[in-house]
Design a protein around this motif. Structure first.
Motif, PDB file in Angstrom:
ATOM      1  N   LEU A  48     -20.027  12.813   5.480  1.00  0.00           N
ATOM      2  CA  LEU A  48     -21.224  11.973   5.618  1.00  0.00           C
ATOM      3  C   LEU A  48     -21.404  11.224   4.307  1.00  0.00           C
ATOM      4  O   LEU A  48     -21.649  11.837   3.261  1.00  0.00           O
ATOM      5  CB  LEU A  48     -22.456  12.827   5.899  1.00  0.00           C
ATOM      6  CG  LEU A  48     -22.761  13.215   7.324  1.00  0.00           C
ATOM      7  CD1 LEU A  48     -24.100  13.926   7.380  1.00  0.00           C
ATOM      8  CD2 LEU A  48     -22.774  12.013   8.264  1.00  0.00           C
ATOM      9  N   ASP A  49     -21.283   9.902   4.378  1.00  0.00           N
ATOM     10  CA  ASP A  49     -21.312   9.038   3.197  1.00  0.00           C
ATOM     11  C   ASP A  49     -22.765   8.686   2.842  1.00  0.00           C
ATOM     12  O   ASP A  49     -23.633   8.705   3.706  1.00  0.00           O
ATOM     13  CB  ASP A  49     -20.531   7.759   3.535  1.00  0.00           C
ATOM     14  CG  ASP A  49     -19.990   7.053   2.312  1.00  0.00           C
ATOM     15  OD1 ASP A  49     -20.286   7.478   1.182  1.00  0.00           O
ATOM     16  OD2 ASP A  49     -19.250   6.076   2.498  1.00  0.00           O
ATOM     17  N   ASP A  50     -22.979   8.338   1.583  1.00  0.00           N
ATOM     18  CA  ASP A  50     -24.294   7.879   1.110  1.00  0.00           C
ATOM     19  C   ASP A  50     -25.379   8.881   1.476  1.00  0.00           C
ATOM     20  O   ASP A  50     -26.511   8.494   1.801  1.00  0.00           O
ATOM     21  CB  ASP A  50     -24.647   6.505   1.712  1.00  0.00           C
ATOM     22  CG  ASP A  50     -23.615   5.463   1.385  1.00  0.00           C
ATOM     23  OD1 ASP A  50     -22.776   5.711   0.501  1.00  0.00           O
ATOM     24  OD2 ASP A  50     -23.641   4.388   2.013  1.00  0.00           O
ATOM     25  N   PHE A  51     -25.035  10.146   1.418  1.00  0.00           N
ATOM     26  CA  PHE A  51     -25.978  11.163   1.877  1.00  0.00           C
ATOM     27  C   PHE A  51     -27.244  11.164   1.030  1.00  0.00           C
ATOM     28  O   PHE A  51     -27.199  11.074  -0.190  1.00  0.00           O
ATOM     29  CB  PHE A  51     -25.335  12.560   1.839  1.00  0.00           C
ATOM     30  CG  PHE A  51     -26.219  13.602   2.436  1.00  0.00           C
ATOM     31  CD1 PHE A  51     -26.348  13.705   3.817  1.00  0.00           C
ATOM     32  CD2 PHE A  51     -26.958  14.453   1.634  1.00  0.00           C
ATOM     33  CE1 PHE A  51     -27.188  14.645   4.387  1.00  0.00           C
ATOM     34  CE2 PHE A  51     -27.803  15.399   2.196  1.00  0.00           C
ATOM     35  CZ  PHE A  51     -27.920  15.490   3.575  1.00  0.00           C
ATOM     36  N   ALA A  62     -19.847  14.096  -5.446  1.00  0.00           N
ATOM     37  CA  ALA A  62     -20.832  13.255  -6.132  1.00  0.00           C
ATOM     38  C   ALA A  62     -20.206  11.889  -6.372  1.00  0.00           C
ATOM     39  O   ALA A  62     -19.155  11.783  -7.002  1.00  0.00           O
ATOM     40  CB  ALA A  62     -21.255  13.894  -7.447  1.00  0.00           C
ATOM     41  N   GLU A  63     -20.823  10.844  -5.838  1.00  0.00           N
ATOM     42  CA  GLU A  63     -20.307   9.477  -5.962  1.00  0.00           C
ATOM     43  C   GLU A  63     -20.938   8.769  -7.145  1.00  0.00           C
ATOM     44  O   GLU A  63     -22.079   9.042  -7.496  1.00  0.00           O
ATOM     45  CB  GLU A  63     -20.724   8.625  -4.761  1.00  0.00           C
ATOM     46  CG  GLU A  63     -20.249   9.040  -3.421  1.00  0.00           C
ATOM     47  CD  GLU A  63     -20.544   7.918  -2.408  1.00  0.00           C
ATOM     48  OE1 GLU A  63     -19.574   7.262  -2.031  1.00  0.00           O
ATOM     49  OE2 GLU A  63     -21.703   7.706  -2.018  1.00  0.00           O
ATOM     50  N   GLY A  64     -20.216   7.831  -7.710  1.00  0.00           N
ATOM     51  CA  GLY A  64     -20.804   6.929  -8.700  1.00  0.00           C
ATOM     52  C   GLY A  64     -21.057   7.558 -10.057  1.00  0.00           C
ATOM     53  O   GLY A  64     -21.976   7.166 -10.764  1.00  0.00           O
TER      54      GLY A  64
HETATM   55 MG    MG Z   1     -20.803   6.185  -0.462  1.00  0.00          MG
END
Ligand code: MG
Ligand code: C2E
Ligand code: MG
Ligand code: MG
Length: 295
Positions: free
Chosen positions: A182-185, A239-241
């Motif tokens: 699940l992206d951008d959670f 953890a993105e970004g």
């Molecule tokens: Mg994302």
């Protein structure tokens, strides 16, 4: 005078609309040609994990770019939302899926890359379409890749408008060996209860929470909550970004083990296999202690 001004505004508005319409028609025509002319590219952003030996690149997220003949290299924001609105996303997602799987097949032949997985973004409308499972099977057959090295990323969005179908699709894909992220959670407005019903393997924490890490107690609390949620549910977390060593150290101390972000590598056209030595060193022992200072 007021009336005249109003009239002018109305005219300006109409002219804009027409401009916009002309632009949309042109974009639609160009998108239609783009696949045939082979103008899309996949860029790869490394995904890193803390293992026994420190930080290592374990996978790559496939991110589409459009090498537009006049406008240069376009980021997804310039055409993906339009493609979703107009239905071109179907061909685009199919192209990305196939191109990413072909790349994965090449990596399998390369000792430096054969351990890598690939994560592919799929628009939720496409994910929920009837043909999607068949499309994935075709690509797996064509390329002969190991499905357990493929992760599909979807955002909550319209996925939750049809929970039953989302669940069936996920079960089907998982039976093939593919994992679901699940992206951008955390950015959706949905209730968390759907996590109980959906067979999701990975939560990707949206990078918007990391920006305010140092001055926003709310963001820190939300991040801690998501980390706890994932571990409680037995779901992996990415953890993105991540952009700074301090953000990395903080996340690590909170129990996060897998990361993406400009600190480790930007999206590039050839999958990166080595971290810069100074970045690699961040994964050494002692990193857990170096967190009490500034974030
Ligand atoms: Mg994302
Ligand atoms: P996403 O899947 O959440 O991808 C992460 C985006 O954040 C990427 O932007 C990436 O370049 C950027 N990013 C990664 N690390 C950092 C960082 O440390 N700092 C900052 N400021 N940004 C970072 P990109 O490539 O422009 O993609 C934007 C979105 O477009 C993606 O968000 C995804 O939702 C969509 N997208 C990209 N490729 C595809 C595709 O092949 N198919 C579909 N359907 N959507 C795609
Ligand atoms: Mg993604
Ligand atoms: Mg995003």
């Amino acid at each position: 005078a007021a009336k005249a001004a109003g009239g002018d505004r109305a005219c300006a508005y109409r002219a804009d609309m027409e401009q916009d319409m002309v632009g949309r028609v042109a974009l639609a025509q160009e998108l239609r040609e783009a696949i045939r002319r082979d103008e899309f590219r996949i860029y790869f952003e490394p995904m890193v994990s803390l293992g026994e030996t420190g930080l290592e690149i374990v996978g790559q997220e496939a991110l589409i770019r459009w090498e537009h003949p006049q406008r240069g290299l376009l980021a997804p924001i310039a055409f993906i939302p339009f493609a979703e609105e107009t239905g071109f996303i179907r061909d685009i997602d199919r192209w990305v899926l196939r191109a990413a799987a072909q790349e994965l097949a090449r990596w399998a032949e390369d000792p430096a890359r054969r351990h890598l997985g690939v994560s592919i973004n799929i628009s939720s409308a496409q994910f929920l379409s009837e043909e999607f499972g068949q499309m994935v099977r075709e690509v797996l057959d064509e390329t002969g890749v190991d499905p357990t090295r493929i992760e599909l990323e979807v955002t909550e969005g319209t996925l939750l408008s049809n929970l039953g179908l989302a669940r069936t699709t996920m079960m089907d894909l998982r039976s093939l060996g593919i994992s679901i992220a699940l992206d951008d959670f955390g950015t959706g407005f949905s209730s968390l209860s759907y996590l109980r019903d959906l067979p999701v393997d990975v939560l990707k924490i949206d990078r918007s929470f990391l920006g305010g890490l140092s001055d926003s107690k709310a963001n820190r609390t939300i991040l801690e909550g998501i980390i706890g949620l994932a571990s409680g549910l037995g779901v992996a977390l990415v953890a993105e970004g991540v952009e700074t060593p301090a953000q990395f150290a903080w996340l690590r101390a909170k129990g996060c083990r897998t990361f993406q972000g400009y600190l480790f590598g930007r999206p590039v056209d050839e999958a990166q296999t080595q971290l810069a030595p100074e970045v690699s060193a961040l994964g050494g022992h002692g990193g857990d202690r170096a967190v009490s200072g500034q974030i």
